[in-house]
Every structure is written in C-alpha cells, then in structure tokens.
Design a protein around this motif. Structure first.
Motif, mmCIF file in Angstrom:
data_model
loop_
_atom_site.group_PDB
_atom_site.id
_atom_site.type_symbol
_atom_site.label_atom_id
_atom_site.label_comp_id
_atom_site.label_asym_id
_atom_site.label_seq_id
_atom_site.Cartn_x
_atom_site.Cartn_y
_atom_site.Cartn_z
ATOM 1 N N LEU A 56 2.390 -4.321 3.924
ATOM 2 C CA LEU A 56 3.306 -3.541 3.684
ATOM 3 C C LEU A 56 2.943 -1.937 3.105
ATOM 4 C CD1 LEU A 56 6.401 -2.420 4.369
ATOM 5 C CD2 LEU A 56 6.798 -3.909 1.524
ATOM 6 N N VAL A 57 2.488 -0.931 4.312
ATOM 7 C CA VAL A 57 2.886 0.196 3.818
ATOM 8 C C VAL A 57 3.983 1.374 4.125
ATOM 9 C CG1 VAL A 57 1.812 2.267 4.472
ATOM 10 C CG2 VAL A 57 0.619 0.224 5.652
ATOM 11 N N ILE A 58 3.782 2.422 2.780
ATOM 12 C CA ILE A 58 5.305 3.343 2.257
ATOM 13 C C ILE A 58 4.284 4.469 2.000
ATOM 14 C CG2 ILE A 58 7.025 3.238 0.512
ATOM 15 C CD1 ILE A 58 7.148 0.147 -0.194
ATOM 16 N N ASP A 59 5.159 4.823 2.487
ATOM 17 C CA ASP A 59 4.104 6.898 2.644
ATOM 18 C C ASP A 59 4.791 7.060 1.788
ATOM 19 O OD1 ASP A 59 3.038 6.634 4.760
ATOM 20 O OD2 ASP A 59 4.969 6.966 5.773
ATOM 21 N N GLU A 60 4.409 7.602 0.388
ATOM 22 C CA GLU A 60 4.504 8.797 -0.675
ATOM 23 C C GLU A 60 3.787 10.617 -0.477
ATOM 24 O OE1 GLU A 60 7.015 10.893 -3.248
ATOM 25 O OE2 GLU A 60 7.314 8.808 -3.130
ATOM 26 N N PRO A 61 5.404 11.612 -0.337
ATOM 27 C CA PRO A 61 4.093 12.606 0.276
ATOM 28 C C PRO A 61 3.557 13.274 -1.168
ATOM 29 C CG PRO A 61 6.348 12.272 0.440
ATOM 30 C CD PRO A 61 6.357 11.475 0.346
ATOM 31 N N THR A 62 4.744 13.288 -2.356
ATOM 32 C CA THR A 62 4.119 14.324 -3.549
ATOM 33 C C THR A 62 2.907 13.631 -3.706
ATOM 34 O OG1 THR A 62 6.566 13.829 -3.911
ATOM 35 C CG2 THR A 62 5.481 14.379 -5.732
ATOM 36 N N ARG A 63 2.145 14.297 -4.234
ATOM 37 C CA ARG A 63 0.566 13.765 -4.782
ATOM 38 C C ARG A 63 0.971 13.404 -6.438
ATOM 39 N NH1 ARG A 63 -3.885 15.332 -2.214
ATOM 40 N NH2 ARG A 63 -3.357 14.708 0.211
ATOM 41 N N GLY A 64 -0.567 12.242 -6.731
ATOM 42 C CA GLY A 64 0.265 11.608 -8.113
ATOM 43 C C GLY A 64 -0.133 10.782 -8.402
ATOM 44 N N PHE A 65 -1.032 10.085 -9.148
ATOM 45 C CA PHE A 65 -1.184 8.470 -9.235
ATOM 46 C C PHE A 65 -0.292 8.246 -9.622
ATOM 47 C CE2 PHE A 65 -2.339 5.109 -11.459
ATOM 48 C CZ PHE A 65 -2.811 3.907 -11.150
ATOM 49 N N GLY A 66 0.743 8.627 -10.680
ATOM 50 C CA GLY A 66 2.229 8.022 -10.936
ATOM 51 C C GLY A 66 2.926 7.506 -9.969
ATOM 52 N N ALA A 67 3.294 9.065 -8.800
ATOM 53 C CA ALA A 67 4.362 9.307 -8.364
ATOM 54 C C ALA A 67 3.943 7.828 -7.346
ATOM 55 C CB ALA A 67 4.049 10.153 -7.523
ATOM 56 N N VAL B 54 0.871 -1.527 0.083
ATOM 57 C CA VAL B 54 -0.128 0.071 -0.131
ATOM 58 C C VAL B 54 1.134 0.980 0.005
ATOM 59 C CG1 VAL B 54 -1.805 1.215 1.596
ATOM 60 C CG2 VAL B 54 -2.114 -0.720 1.222
ATOM 61 N N VAL B 55 1.004 2.307 -1.037
ATOM 62 C CA VAL B 55 1.402 3.042 -0.725
ATOM 63 C C VAL B 55 0.560 4.509 -0.710
ATOM 64 C CG1 VAL B 55 2.446 5.060 -2.967
ATOM 65 C CG2 VAL B 55 3.010 2.105 -2.596
ATOM 66 N N ASP B 56 0.580 4.749 0.244
ATOM 67 C CA ASP B 56 0.116 5.949 1.198
ATOM 68 C C ASP B 56 0.253 7.513 0.650
ATOM 69 O OD1 ASP B 56 -2.005 7.592 2.520
ATOM 70 O OD2 ASP B 56 -0.960 7.762 4.283
ATOM 71 N N ASN B 57 -0.647 7.703 -0.667
ATOM 72 C CA ASN B 57 -0.218 9.237 -1.548
ATOM 73 C C ASN B 57 -0.966 10.293 -0.720
ATOM 74 O OD1 ASN B 57 -0.891 10.512 -4.558
ATOM 75 N ND2 ASN B 57 0.998 10.148 -2.993
ATOM 76 N N GLY B 58 -0.950 10.556 0.492
ATOM 77 C CA GLY B 58 -1.565 11.355 1.888
ATOM 78 C C GLY B 58 -2.705 11.943 2.356
ATOM 79 N N SER B 59 -2.864 10.383 2.829
ATOM 80 C CA SER B 59 -3.915 10.190 3.513
ATOM 81 C C SER B 59 -4.542 10.809 4.719
ATOM 82 C CB SER B 59 -4.477 8.685 3.812
ATOM 83 O OG SER B 59 -4.748 7.721 2.061
ATOM 84 N N ARG B 60 -5.866 11.271 5.493
ATOM 85 C CA ARG B 60 -6.094 11.699 6.280
ATOM 86 C C ARG B 60 -6.838 11.004 7.087
ATOM 87 N NH1 ARG B 60 -6.499 18.211 4.554
ATOM 88 N NH2 ARG B 60 -4.348 18.403 3.497
#
Length: 220
Positions: free
Chosen positions: A56-67, A37-43
C-alpha cells in the motif's frame, strides 16, 4: 491479556528514493505483516516499485521522517504497527521477533537493538547513538541500548501519545512519551546490514548532525 498473534500487523516504511532496496525489503515481508510505504518525495520511482511488489503506497509531500511516520500511522488499520527503514539495512523477516512481544502483551513498545555487520554502522553515527541511548536510559528508565528504527507498538496507543515532531526527533519522542505514559518498553536484538544506497542521515556527518540536533530539541 489474550494473544493477538493472528492479527495482521501493519509495517510502516518511510521512503525517500529507495527503489533499489524496496524489492528485497518487500519480498521478505513475513506473513500477516502488511507493508505501508509512505513516499516522502522520491524521484527514483520508489512508489511504482512498491506498488509493483504489493505494498500500500501513500504520498506524504511534506519532507521529514516524522511526517512520513505520522502519515503511515494514520493510514494503518491493524491493532499493532511496526516501523522500519526501507533501505535493506534491516531484515523484515525479523519483524515477528519485535511485533510478537507486543502482540502477546509482554510490552507496549519494543525496539530492535541493532547488531551491526562490518561496515553497516559508521563510527560517527554509532557514537551519536550511544550517547542518545545513554541519555534516554537516564530520562526514561527504559533498559535500552539502541534507539532502534525497527519497533512495534499498538496503533491507537501510539496515536494517543500525541507525538509532535515531524523530523528526525520522531523516534526519540516516541520513546520519551511512552515512558512518561508508563508503558513497558523493551528491546530485542536484530541484525543490521550495510544499507543499499547512501543514507540521508548516517551516510554523512552533516546528516547525523541534523538528526542529533532534532533529537536534542526533543530532549530539551
């Protein structure tokens, strides 16, 4: 090519506020398919829900589906990776129908062509997808009817494609680059259900227009 069916397949799930849908998605993950799971800034606590269900959870702070997809791809370790939406519109139990075609060496990229339940696919989004699929067939020669979000390919080969888009053009660029590289591209039918919660893309005309704009940029 020898079968790799016993190999673990990594499943990359870009996530933005999908806490309500994730329990259903993650509890239906088939054997030998590891969810990333790539969390793209969930609140809404999506990351905590995903961890509680063994992902497995990974944070991706840069918004964007492709990111989010790119971050998940770099974190994956399996020979074959799958991508799918985490909004419960796609059934993880159907992942083996997609991944097995790559695992068995029948194709290098396989997409799930959506067979939609009533109310699952807004008319404006279906029309946009139909136009994109037609243009994709013309440019790539791939026999595709849908730019489906459930897909599978070999991890290292995907990395080597050099996909540059980090927004909604990512799925389209993947297919175009794969076709240019001479990959065998195929699709299999998968079910498509009404999603849990509101879509960030197809749920609004504005979201669909933004996605189409990103894809038009990739086509150009």
């Amino acid at each position: 090519m020898p079968s790799l069916r016993r190999a673990v397949t990594d499943v990359i799930l870009p996530v933005l506020d999908e806490a309500r849908a994730l329990p259903w998605v993650l509890t239906r993950m088939p054997p030998a398919h590891r969810p990333i799971v790539v969390d793209n800034g969930s609140r809404d606590g999506s990351a905590e829900v995903a961890r509680a269900h063994g992902a497995l959870v990974i944070d991706e702070p840069t918004r964007g589906f492709g990111a989010a997809c790119w971050t998940g791809l770099r974190a994956a370790t399996a020979e074959v990776v799958c991508f799918m939406d985490a909004d419960a519109s796609l059934d993880p139990l159907e992942l083996p129908r997609v991944s097995s075609r790559v695992l068995d060496g029948d194709a290098e990229l396989v997409l799930g062509a959506r067979v939609a339940d009533r109310g699952a696919w807004p008319a404006h989004a279906r029309a946009a997808n139909r136009l994109l699929a037609r243009e994709l067939r013309r440019r790539s020669g791939a026999p595709l009817t849908d730019l489906g979000p459930m897909r599978a390919a070999r991890r290292t080969a995907l990395l080597d494609l050099g996909i540059a888009d980090r927004r909604f053009g990512w799925p389209l660029e993947m297919v175009l680059r794969a076709a240019a590289a001479g990959w065998r591209i195929d699709e299999v039918a998968v079910s498509y259900r009404p999603r849990v919660g509101r879509s960030k893309v197809t749920g609004t005309v504005r979201g669909t227009a933004r996605a189409v704009s990103d894809m038009a940029r990739v086509l150009a």
